[in-house]
Design a protein around this motif. Structure first.
Motif, PDB file in Angstrom:
ATOM      1  N   LYS A 262     -10.929  -0.631   2.200  1.00 18.23           N
ATOM      2  CA  LYS A 262     -10.012  -1.818   2.565  1.00 18.23           C
ATOM      3  C   LYS A 262      -8.837  -2.100   1.421  1.00 18.23           C
ATOM      4  CE  LYS A 262     -12.958  -4.617   5.545  1.00 18.23           C
ATOM      5  NZ  LYS A 262     -13.640  -6.039   5.654  1.00 18.23           N
ATOM      6  N   ALA A 263      -8.769  -1.146   0.621  1.00 18.63           N
ATOM      7  CA  ALA A 263      -7.763  -0.992  -0.310  1.00 18.63           C
ATOM      8  C   ALA A 263      -6.388  -1.420   0.085  1.00 18.63           C
ATOM      9  CB  ALA A 263      -7.683   0.386  -1.102  1.00 18.63           C
ATOM     10  N   ARG A 264      -6.008  -0.927   1.536  1.00 22.18           N
ATOM     11  CA  ARG A 264      -4.545  -1.357   1.910  1.00 22.18           C
ATOM     12  C   ARG A 264      -4.693  -2.804   2.014  1.00 22.18           C
ATOM     13  NH1 ARG A 264      -1.392   1.556   5.873  1.00 22.18           N
ATOM     14  NH2 ARG A 264      -3.239   2.922   5.824  1.00 22.18           N
ATOM     15  N   ASP A 265      -5.546  -3.611   2.430  1.00 24.51           N
ATOM     16  CA  ASP A 265      -5.676  -5.156   2.451  1.00 24.51           C
ATOM     17  C   ASP A 265      -5.449  -5.715   1.169  1.00 24.51           C
ATOM     18  OD1 ASP A 265      -5.865  -4.649   5.400  1.00 24.51           O
ATOM     19  OD2 ASP A 265      -8.178  -4.715   5.316  1.00 24.51           O
ATOM     20  N   ALA A 266      -6.352  -5.123   0.115  1.00 20.64           N
ATOM     21  CA  ALA A 266      -6.350  -5.650  -1.193  1.00 20.64           C
ATOM     22  C   ALA A 266      -4.943  -5.636  -1.762  1.00 20.64           C
ATOM     23  CB  ALA A 266      -7.397  -4.772  -2.092  1.00 20.64           C
ATOM     24  N   ALA A 267      -4.191  -4.415  -1.622  1.00 18.69           N
ATOM     25  CA  ALA A 267      -2.760  -4.089  -2.262  1.00 18.69           C
ATOM     26  C   ALA A 267      -2.018  -5.176  -1.640  1.00 18.69           C
ATOM     27  CB  ALA A 267      -2.318  -2.783  -1.882  1.00 18.69           C
ATOM     28  N   ASP A 268      -1.952  -5.658  -0.165  1.00 26.47           N
ATOM     29  CA  ASP A 268      -1.048  -6.613   0.239  1.00 26.47           C
ATOM     30  C   ASP A 268      -1.340  -7.772  -0.486  1.00 26.47           C
ATOM     31  OD1 ASP A 268       0.323  -4.872   1.783  1.00 26.47           O
ATOM     32  OD2 ASP A 268      -1.176  -5.148   3.526  1.00 26.47           O
TER      33      ASP A 268
ATOM     34  N   SER B 219     -13.365  -2.920  -3.599  1.00 31.32           N
ATOM     35  CA  SER B 219     -14.707  -2.578  -3.960  1.00 31.32           C
ATOM     36  C   SER B 219     -15.433  -4.111  -4.227  1.00 31.32           C
ATOM     37  CB  SER B 219     -14.886  -1.559  -4.748  1.00 31.32           C
ATOM     38  OG  SER B 219     -14.440  -0.286  -4.672  1.00 31.32           O
ATOM     39  N   ILE B 220     -14.851  -4.735  -5.110  1.00 34.45           N
ATOM     40  CA  ILE B 220     -15.447  -5.923  -5.575  1.00 34.45           C
ATOM     41  C   ILE B 220     -15.453  -7.324  -4.688  1.00 34.45           C
ATOM     42  CG2 ILE B 220     -15.112  -7.861  -7.380  1.00 34.45           C
ATOM     43  CD1 ILE B 220     -14.147  -5.548  -9.251  1.00 34.45           C
ATOM     44  N   LEU B 221     -14.204  -7.514  -4.093  1.00 35.50           N
ATOM     45  CA  LEU B 221     -14.101  -8.475  -3.124  1.00 35.50           C
ATOM     46  C   LEU B 221     -14.573  -8.306  -1.803  1.00 35.50           C
ATOM     47  CD1 LEU B 221     -10.468 -10.042  -4.174  1.00 35.50           C
ATOM     48  CD2 LEU B 221     -12.835 -10.715  -4.822  1.00 35.50           C
ATOM     49  N   TYR B 222     -14.253  -6.979  -1.209  1.00 34.17           N
ATOM     50  CA  TYR B 222     -14.737  -6.557   0.260  1.00 34.17           C
ATOM     51  C   TYR B 222     -15.910  -5.857   0.454  1.00 34.17           C
ATOM     52  CZ  TYR B 222      -9.818  -8.214   0.958  1.00 34.17           C
ATOM     53  OH  TYR B 222      -8.598  -8.964   0.886  1.00 34.17           O
ATOM     54  N   ARG B 223     -16.478  -5.534  -0.939  1.00 32.30           N
ATOM     55  CA  ARG B 223     -17.549  -4.282  -0.774  1.00 32.30           C
ATOM     56  C   ARG B 223     -17.338  -3.090  -0.143  1.00 32.30           C
ATOM     57  NH1 ARG B 223     -19.750  -6.933  -4.715  1.00 32.30           N
ATOM     58  NH2 ARG B 223     -20.842  -9.011  -4.485  1.00 32.30           N
ATOM     59  N   ASP B 224     -15.966  -2.690   0.066  1.00 25.41           N
ATOM     60  CA  ASP B 224     -15.633  -1.765   0.922  1.00 25.41           C
ATOM     61  C   ASP B 224     -14.169  -1.232   0.386  1.00 25.41           C
ATOM     62  OD1 ASP B 224     -14.937   0.083   2.721  1.00 25.41           O
ATOM     63  OD2 ASP B 224     -14.920  -1.318   4.489  1.00 25.41           O
TER      64      ASP B 224
ATOM     65  N   GLU C 147      -7.997  -0.085  -4.940  1.00 26.20           N
ATOM     66  CA  GLU C 147      -9.533   0.262  -4.683  1.00 26.20           C
ATOM     67  C   GLU C 147     -10.748  -0.505  -5.329  1.00 26.20           C
ATOM     68  OE1 GLU C 147      -6.521   3.824  -3.784  1.00 26.20           O
ATOM     69  OE2 GLU C 147      -6.980   2.334  -5.343  1.00 26.20           O
ATOM     70  N   GLY C 148     -10.195  -0.874  -6.628  1.00 22.86           N
ATOM     71  CA  GLY C 148     -11.233  -1.518  -7.231  1.00 22.86           C
ATOM     72  C   GLY C 148     -11.551  -3.005  -6.773  1.00 22.86           C
ATOM     73  N   CYS C 149     -10.369  -3.583  -6.438  1.00 27.79           N
ATOM     74  CA  CYS C 149     -10.494  -4.693  -6.047  1.00 27.79           C
ATOM     75  C   CYS C 149     -11.118  -4.921  -4.604  1.00 27.79           C
ATOM     76  CB  CYS C 149      -8.909  -5.444  -5.713  1.00 27.79           C
ATOM     77  SG  CYS C 149      -8.812  -7.077  -4.947  1.00 27.79           S
TER      78      CYS C 149
ATOM     79  N   TRP D 188       0.718  -1.155   0.099  1.00 29.98           N
ATOM     80  CA  TRP D 188       0.036  -0.128  -0.032  1.00 29.98           C
ATOM     81  C   TRP D 188       0.933   1.186   0.030  1.00 29.98           C
ATOM     82  CZ3 TRP D 188      -4.160   1.640  -1.627  1.00 29.98           C
ATOM     83  CH2 TRP D 188      -4.748   2.952  -1.247  1.00 29.98           C
ATOM     84  N   ARG D 189       2.202   1.354   0.803  1.00 30.59           N
ATOM     85  CA  ARG D 189       2.920   2.262   0.814  1.00 30.59           C
ATOM     86  C   ARG D 189       3.567   2.496  -0.548  1.00 30.59           C
ATOM     87  NH1 ARG D 189       5.569   2.618   6.707  1.00 30.59           N
ATOM     88  NH2 ARG D 189       3.883   3.334   7.600  1.00 30.59           N
TER      89      ARG D 189
END
Length: 319
Positions: free
Chosen positions: A241-247, A233-238, A229-231, A59-60
């Motif tokens: 949670k872009a930070r978690d998605a990036a990892d 939105s699709i997987l977490y509906r939030d 952010e797109g990931c 994310w960083r």
């Protein structure tokens, strides 16, 4: 030194502000001599910068890849190329400003270059649509690749986009088809094709100009089928949670090198390319030159075969 600090750089920002304050005091006529104190603070700031950037999370790295002061395509064109002549339009609809391309000289050789331009000022960002290309941008890229093959010129591309333009106009004019044509043309090229991801390489917006023999990344660039952010939105509906998605997405250079999505990483100065753009672009030029030399002398058939084998190898070793 950049004056724009990211949120995780707050300790460095505080130290640099103190250094600037002390330098202003010491610069005054008859001001106190605080040279030793300044040197200690500068050393501390440099150490903190090295420590922070030695182990950035995905994310960083995403934040660094999007840094407003990071070198853009226009900076690379002005710095590492000579005699650039822009070629505009797709000969079908119009000219897309998000993708810039044309002819140039690079290390003594004629080349065709193309890439995304995000723009730096508000006016330029609007002009270049924040680097999000319309279908005519990818059709322009196909036209440039056709020309490169006709005149036997190597192709260099520089993806830097959050994704292709997702609006109604793009869909009406065949966005998906245009990206597919760009990808197909890259794969079928009979001349050397090298890609360097300089910032964000997101989705089909990036791969439309990145189906190359050699794909390189700047150290703090990111490359993925979708933005964090797109990931999220699709997987977490939030989207938060872009930070978690990036990892989870494995979008940074070391992970992509393991899966053979990319072929090499270009080191950036400590603290990112935005802190020393000239040095970062010099390293990029050296890597591009080396990649082109490795491909020189290969026949069109060998280049297509190498490109095909390269893409078939992606992810095979982790299955």
């Amino acid at each position: 030194m950049s004056t724009t600090y990211l949120d995780f750089e707050k300790p460095i920002a505080e130290l640099d502000a103190k250094i600037a304050e002390l330098e202003a005091i010491s610069g005054q006529k008859g001001g106190p001599s605080i040279k030793d104190e300044l040197n200690k603070l500068k050393a501390k700031s440099t150490k903190q910068l090295k420590d922070i950037y030695s182990d950035l999370s995905a994310w960083r790295k995403t934040q660094v890849a999007r840094h407003p002061d990071r070198p853009h395509l226009s900076d690379y064109i002005a710095t590492i190329f000579e005699d650039f002549e822009e070629l505009a339009g797709d000969r079908l609809f119009g000219n897309d400003e998000a993708i810039i391309g044309g002819l140039a000289r690079f290390k003594g050789r004629s080349v065709v270059i193309m890439g995304h331009e995000k723009g730096r000022t508000t006016e330029k960002r609007l002009k270049h649509n924040f680097g999000m290309a319309h279908p005519e941008g990818y059709r322009k890229a196909v036209r440039l690749m056709d020309m490169a093959e006709k005149f036997n010129l190597p192709v260099l591309s520089f993806p830097d986009t959050a994704g292709a333009y997702p609006g109604k106009g793009g869909e009406e004019r065949g966005q998906a088809e245009a990206i597919a044509r760009g990808t197909q043309r890259g794969l079928s090229l009979g001349v050397p094709f090298v890609t360097l991801i300089i910032g964000e390489g997101m989705s089909g917006g990036a791969i439309g100009i990145a189906a190359a023999n050699t794909v390189l990344m700047m150290e703090h660039a990111i490359y993925s089928v979708i933005s964090p952010e797109g990931c999220a939105s699709i997987l977490y509906r939030d989207p938060a949670k872009a930070r978690d998605a990036a990892d989870a997405m494995k979008i940074t250079g070391p992970d992509l090198l393991k899966t053979k999505v990319i072929d090499g990483i270009v080191k950036e100065p400590v603290g990112g390319a935005h802190r020393d753009p000239q040095r970062a672009m010099a390293a990029a030029a050296k890597a591009l030159d080396s990649a082109l030399k490795d491909l020189e002398g290969l026949s069109p058939q060998e280049l297509r075969r190498q490109r095909r084998d390269r893409f078939y190898a992606i992810g095979r070793e982790i299955l």
